[in-house]
Design a protein around this motif. Structure first.
Motif, PDB file in Angstrom:
ATOM      1  N   GLU A 219      30.728  34.962  35.982  1.00  0.00           N
ATOM      2  CA  GLU A 219      29.808  35.689  36.861  1.00  0.00           C
ATOM      3  C   GLU A 219      30.343  35.796  38.290  1.00  0.00           C
ATOM      4  N   GLN A 220      31.303  34.950  38.621  1.00  0.00           N
ATOM      5  CA  GLN A 220      31.892  35.001  39.968  1.00  0.00           C
ATOM      6  C   GLN A 220      32.939  36.106  40.112  1.00  0.00           C
ATOM      7  N   ILE A 221      33.398  36.647  38.988  1.00  0.00           N
ATOM      8  CA  ILE A 221      34.465  37.653  39.032  1.00  0.00           C
ATOM      9  C   ILE A 221      34.006  38.872  39.822  1.00  0.00           C
ATOM     10  N   GLY A 222      34.867  39.336  40.652  1.00  0.00           N
ATOM     11  CA  GLY A 222      34.551  40.519  41.442  1.00  0.00           C
ATOM     12  C   GLY A 222      35.358  40.549  42.716  1.00  0.00           C
ATOM     13  N   THR A 223      35.146  41.587  43.486  1.00  0.00           N
ATOM     14  CA  THR A 223      35.865  41.750  44.738  1.00  0.00           C
ATOM     15  C   THR A 223      35.025  41.185  45.882  1.00  0.00           C
ATOM     16  N   PRO A 224      35.624  40.369  46.745  1.00  0.00           N
ATOM     17  CA  PRO A 224      34.861  39.819  47.872  1.00  0.00           C
ATOM     18  C   PRO A 224      34.338  40.927  48.782  1.00  0.00           C
ATOM     19  N   GLU A 225      33.284  40.616  49.483  1.00  0.00           N
ATOM     20  CA  GLU A 225      32.745  41.573  50.442  1.00  0.00           C
ATOM     21  C   GLU A 225      33.799  41.913  51.490  1.00  0.00           C
ATOM     22  N   ALA A 226      33.894  43.192  51.804  1.00  0.00           N
ATOM     23  CA  ALA A 226      34.814  43.610  52.857  1.00  0.00           C
ATOM     24  C   ALA A 226      34.286  43.139  54.199  1.00  0.00           C
ATOM     25  N   ARG A 227      35.110  42.395  54.899  1.00  0.00           N
ATOM     26  CA  ARG A 227      34.729  41.944  56.229  1.00  0.00           C
ATOM     27  C   ARG A 227      35.989  41.742  57.053  1.00  0.00           C
ATOM     28  N   PRO A 228      35.858  41.733  58.366  1.00  0.00           N
ATOM     29  CA  PRO A 228      37.035  41.567  59.222  1.00  0.00           C
ATOM     30  C   PRO A 228      37.796  40.297  58.851  1.00  0.00           C
ATOM     31  N   PHE A 229      39.120  40.391  58.916  1.00  0.00           N
ATOM     32  CA  PHE A 229      39.947  39.236  58.568  1.00  0.00           C
ATOM     33  C   PHE A 229      39.669  38.076  59.510  1.00  0.00           C
ATOM     34  N   SER A 230      39.485  36.914  58.939  1.00  0.00           N
ATOM     35  CA  SER A 230      39.273  35.703  59.726  1.00  0.00           C
ATOM     36  C   SER A 230      40.277  34.653  59.267  1.00  0.00           C
TER      37      SER A 230
ATOM     38  N   GLY B  44      50.179  30.408  41.065  1.00  0.00           N
ATOM     39  CA  GLY B  44      49.940  30.915  42.411  1.00  0.00           C
ATOM     40  C   GLY B  44      49.789  32.417  42.455  1.00  0.00           C
ATOM     41  N   ARG B  45      50.204  33.098  41.394  1.00  0.00           N
ATOM     42  CA  ARG B  45      50.048  34.557  41.305  1.00  0.00           C
ATOM     43  C   ARG B  45      48.666  34.961  40.789  1.00  0.00           C
ATOM     44  N   ALA B  46      47.859  33.994  40.403  1.00  0.00           N
ATOM     45  CA  ALA B  46      46.539  34.308  39.835  1.00  0.00           C
ATOM     46  C   ALA B  46      45.490  34.342  40.931  1.00  0.00           C
ATOM     47  N   GLY B  47      44.894  35.493  41.129  1.00  0.00           N
ATOM     48  CA  GLY B  47      43.864  35.639  42.145  1.00  0.00           C
ATOM     49  C   GLY B  47      44.415  36.293  43.388  1.00  0.00           C
ATOM     50  N   ARG B  48      43.964  37.520  43.659  1.00  0.00           N
ATOM     51  CA  ARG B  48      44.482  38.294  44.786  1.00  0.00           C
ATOM     52  C   ARG B  48      43.576  38.129  45.988  1.00  0.00           C
ATOM     53  N   ARG B  49      44.149  37.587  47.038  1.00  0.00           N
ATOM     54  CA  ARG B  49      43.361  37.368  48.252  1.00  0.00           C
ATOM     55  C   ARG B  49      42.823  38.707  48.757  1.00  0.00           C
ATOM     56  N   GLY B  50      41.522  38.748  48.983  1.00  0.00           N
ATOM     57  CA  GLY B  50      40.883  39.975  49.437  1.00  0.00           C
ATOM     58  C   GLY B  50      40.464  40.892  48.311  1.00  0.00           C
ATOM     59  N   LYS B  51      40.959  40.649  47.094  1.00  0.00           N
ATOM     60  CA  LYS B  51      40.603  41.486  45.945  1.00  0.00           C
ATOM     61  C   LYS B  51      39.866  40.702  44.861  1.00  0.00           C
ATOM     62  N   ASP B  52      40.055  39.384  44.831  1.00  0.00           N
ATOM     63  CA  ASP B  52      39.443  38.560  43.787  1.00  0.00           C
ATOM     64  C   ASP B  52      38.703  37.383  44.401  1.00  0.00           C
ATOM     65  N   LYS B  53      37.559  37.065  43.815  1.00  0.00           N
ATOM     66  CA  LYS B  53      36.841  35.856  44.203  1.00  0.00           C
ATOM     67  C   LYS B  53      37.386  34.633  43.476  1.00  0.00           C
ATOM     68  N   VAL B  54      37.890  34.854  42.255  1.00  0.00           N
ATOM     69  CA  VAL B  54      38.447  33.767  41.447  1.00  0.00           C
ATOM     70  C   VAL B  54      39.690  34.276  40.718  1.00  0.00           C
ATOM     71  N   GLY B  55      40.561  33.348  40.347  1.00  0.00           N
ATOM     72  CA  GLY B  55      41.732  33.670  39.548  1.00  0.00           C
ATOM     73  C   GLY B  55      41.766  32.797  38.305  1.00  0.00           C
ATOM     74  N   PHE B  56      42.582  33.198  37.317  1.00  0.00           N
ATOM     75  CA  PHE B  56      42.582  32.491  36.029  1.00  0.00           C
ATOM     76  C   PHE B  56      44.003  32.265  35.525  1.00  0.00           C
ATOM     77  N   ALA B  57      44.204  31.091  34.917  1.00  0.00           N
ATOM     78  CA  ALA B  57      45.429  30.805  34.179  1.00  0.00           C
ATOM     79  C   ALA B  57      45.037  30.675  32.719  1.00  0.00           C
ATOM     80  N   VAL B  58      45.449  31.626  31.909  1.00  0.00           N
ATOM     81  CA  VAL B  58      45.056  31.668  30.487  1.00  0.00           C
ATOM     82  C   VAL B  58      46.199  31.097  29.664  1.00  0.00           C
ATOM     83  N   ILE B  59      45.910  30.049  28.907  1.00  0.00           N
ATOM     84  CA  ILE B  59      46.935  29.358  28.116  1.00  0.00           C
ATOM     85  C   ILE B  59      46.816  29.779  26.658  1.00  0.00           C
TER      86      ILE B  59
END
Length: 718
Positions: free
Chosen positions: A42-53, A429-444
């Protein structure tokens, strides 16, 4: 060329008393998920667009550089480059110059392009050996070897390095077995007046490295550590039935993790179901459908070999892309835009998979230009999956929502060894795109060579220590003798990280003994062969040989002294290629009658002429490369104008391997061309030779491809 190697068996040999049980194959894969994953999905999605902090650690690092040196360690993708950008911006405002060093040419190109956008093309130059553009710019982006060579020159001429700040990206390369010596040299030779910013993945002994640098440079090195990922990571297990489970469960205190109970039950079965027969790839298309349903795409699949990367493409279907006609049209249009200006790449045999299935293979057997195409489309969110070897995890930035791991071991060039925590962290470290993903996954994925318990331990294992990899070589000795006496060089070796570590264990007297003894052996051989005189000064031969900052400077130097090098550019290319060749070649398979007699004659003359010198090196205990005709003939054809596809067929190499041979040859030719004052004819031939081989598709870059506005994220609702 197929490598002849086998996996190391994780168990001792057993007597075969009966047939192994026949493996059970799971029924048709049907997407499902454990109930405990529901709140995570349920956390999957794109973070809210906001100024970079900026994060706290980023601000602390920027402030730290104002007062001295700084070592930043943080997980991959956490924003270390932003720190460098801010520090460089402040330096430019003060009218200062900056050097940004990276371990990889691909990363150098990426940083150069980004800096041109940020700071203006007129303010940024690039130096990689292959590329030299705007070398007097305020900001230089280049490989660490180039920076090391500039330090050699500065020490020789007595002039200071013309920079006011050095940034060393991927600083954990200090512990790289092959290239760590260059990183350590830079840190030793760099004047202490020049602030040093080190950016690194998390390492287990950051404070120890900082203590060494503080001792070495006489100024405190501040350590800024960040252990938290910018995008939280969740490891999952893909059951052969298609059901997703958490991989691990927390047991008690922090750091104590084990397999999730249902995954543990699977592992403990005598004959668990599997995804594919032995030596077969799992059904990638079906796996991607499951990932698609739970919005886990785009994904990077880490495969064990190039062949598996290519084979995985054939198991994909166009169903996922067909469900999104708008993205399908955009992908087709973008591929056409990128490849129109590059005829060779436009005919790539994997273009169909890229354009119609939204999947690509990325590995060292591919041309650099094709890899840039894959990286570009992945970064733009137009691909569902990329199939790559684990080497892609380091140094290039194209994250995805998920990474998929098929093997818990990795081939290190000699044998298969379990993944280390550093390697695992680079991959995940490639799982989860900063600014594009709220969570990332490693699928085994389950498989014969995927130890689930080992991977579970790696999810929370402390980062590994970085150890010194410094070693003596002839190029180092020649260049240090340009500006130092042996006693001064002994002092430099006492400042090495290796000596620092040994001093803590055994005392300073034994700290650098091994390095000093090795240096003395190299020095004595150089005296024996007339490159150094009895007063420990370089002879005339030693001075020009010091300019050969290549793998085999003495053998190439002996060719000059014996006047063995040809003045014909194509022949010069061929001979140099033989020196840089890295693998055994089958010279018996070559039809020598089909090759020019001048090529055969020149090659045999050089090999015979160098035999006495090579025997002496071997007698003294030094390694000597064997010279093969096959790479020489391959590069002769390329330099003589033979079409690329014909050269590839003759070489027996994959395009990426041939490209690497050509680029290494070009780099050696570059150093030979620098000897124009001493050997004008040979230097001129080397310069012409380099120009003859640096052509399409080797020099293909995609700098001129049309710009693209941000597109939809693959695998997610538009």
């Amino acid at each position: 060329m197929t490598q002849n190697y086998h996996r190391r068996s994780p168990h001792p040999k057993r007597r075969r008393s009966h047939r192994p049980p026949k493996k059970k194959f799971a029924p048709t894969i049907k997407a499902g998920s454990d109930e405990r994953l529901k709140p995570i999905f349920e956390q999957i999605g794109t973070p809210e667009a906001r100024p970079f902090s900026p994060d706290r650690f980023q601000l602390e690092a920027v402030e730290a550089v104002r007062h001295g040196d700084c070592l930043v360690t943080a997980p991959t993708g956490s924003g270390k480059t932003w720190i460098a950008e801010q520090v460089i911006l402040k330096a430019l405002e003060r009218g200062e110059r900056c050097w940004y060093a990276t371990p990889l040419k691909a990363l150098t190109n990426t940083i150069f392009s980004r800096f041109c956008d940020l700071f203006g093309k007129e303010n940024v130059g690039i130096l990689t050996g292959d590329i030299k553009d705007n070398p007097d710019a305020s900001i230089i982006v280049g490989t660490t070897e180039i920076l090391r060579n500039q330090l050699y020159d500065a020490m020789h001429t007595g002039r200071d390095l013309t920079t006011d700040l050095v940034v060393m990206d991927e600083a954990h390369y200090l512990g790289d077995a092959d290239r760590g010596v260059v990183w350590e040299e830079v840190m030793i030779y760099l004047p202490s007046r020049i602030p040093l910013l080190l950016l690194s993945a998390t390492v287990g002994n950051a404070r120890q490295i900082a203590d060494w640098l503080t001792d070495l440079r006489g100024r405190e090195v501040q350590v800024i550590e960040e252990t938290k990922r910018s995008v939280p990571l969740h490891p999952l297990f893909f059951h052969p039935s298609g059901t997703l489970f958490p991989l691990v469960s927390q047991k008690g205190g922090k750091g104590n993790v084990g397999l999730y109970k249902k995954v543990n039950s699977y592992v403990n079965q005598d004959n668990p179901p599997i995804l594919a027969p032995p030596n077969r790839l799992p059904p990638m298309g079906e796996i991607m459908k499951v990932l698609k349903k739970y919005r886990l795409l785009p994904a990077i699949f880490f495969m064990k070999s190039r062949a598996d990367c290519n084979g995985a493409l054939e198991l994909c279907s166009g169903e996922i892309l067909a469900g999104d006609p708008a993205r399908a049209d955009l992908l087709s249009q973008r591929v056409d835009e990128i490849l129109t200006a590059h005829p060779h790449l436009s005919r790539h045999k994997q273009r169909y998979h890229l354009e119609h299935l939204a999947v690509g293979a990325h590995h060292s057997g591919q041309l650099p230009g094709w890899k840039i195409v894959i990286e570009t489309l992945m970064n733009e969110g137009l691909l569902d999956a990329m199939f790559a070897t684990s080497t892609v995890a380091a140094g290039v930035n194209f994250p995805a929502r998920s990474v998929v791991i098929l093997n818990s071991d990795r081939y290190n060039g000699v044998e298969f060894m379990p993944l280390s925590s550093s390697e695992y962290n680079q991959m995940t470290g490639r799982a989860g795109r900063r600014g594009k993903d709220k969570v990332g996954f490693a699928v085994i994925l389950p498989g014969k060579f995927n130890d689930l318990r080992h991977l579970a331990r790696l999810t929370n294992q402390a980062p590994e220590r970085v150890e010194s990899q410094i070693r003596i070589n002839f190029s180092m000795v020649l260049n240090l003798l340009l500006s130092h006496s042996p006693q001064q060089i002994e002092g430099l070796l006492e400042k090495s990280f290796a000596a620092f570590l040994l001093e803590k264990k055994r005392g300073r007297s034994r700290g650098n003994r091994r390095l000093w003894e090795d240096f003395t052996l190299h020095l004595e051989f150089l005296k024996f062969k007339g490159f150094v005189d009895d007063d420990n000064r370089l002879t005339a031969d030693g001075e020009w040989a010091s300019r050969l900052r290549i793998d085999s400077p003495l053998l190439v130097g002996e060719c000059f002294r014996l006047k063995l090098f040809p003045e014909d550019p194509a022949l010069m290319t061929a001979m140099v290629a033989s020196f840089v060749n890295e693998r055994e070649r089958d010279d018996e398979s070559i039809n020598r009658n089909a090759l020019p007699k001048s090529l055969i004659r020149t090659f045999l003359t050089i090999r015979k002429g160098l035999t006495p010198f090579a025997r002496e090196m071997l007698d003294w205990g030094f390694e000597v490369p064997f010279l093969y005709l096959h790479p020489a003939a391959t590069l002769y054809l390329w330099a003589s104008g033979t079409p690329w596809n014909d050269v590839v067929r003759f070489s027996g190499l994959q395009e990426g391997d041939l490209s690497r041979l050509i680029l290494r040859t070009a780099d050696n030719l570059h150093h030979i061309a620098a000897l124009s004052a001493v050997f004008p004819q040979a230097a001129a031939a080397a310069a012409q030779a380099k120009k003859a081989i640096m052509k399409d598709p080797i020099v293909t870059t995609l700098e001129e491809m049309p710009a693209h506005e941000e597109g939809p994220v693959a695998g997610s609702p538009v």
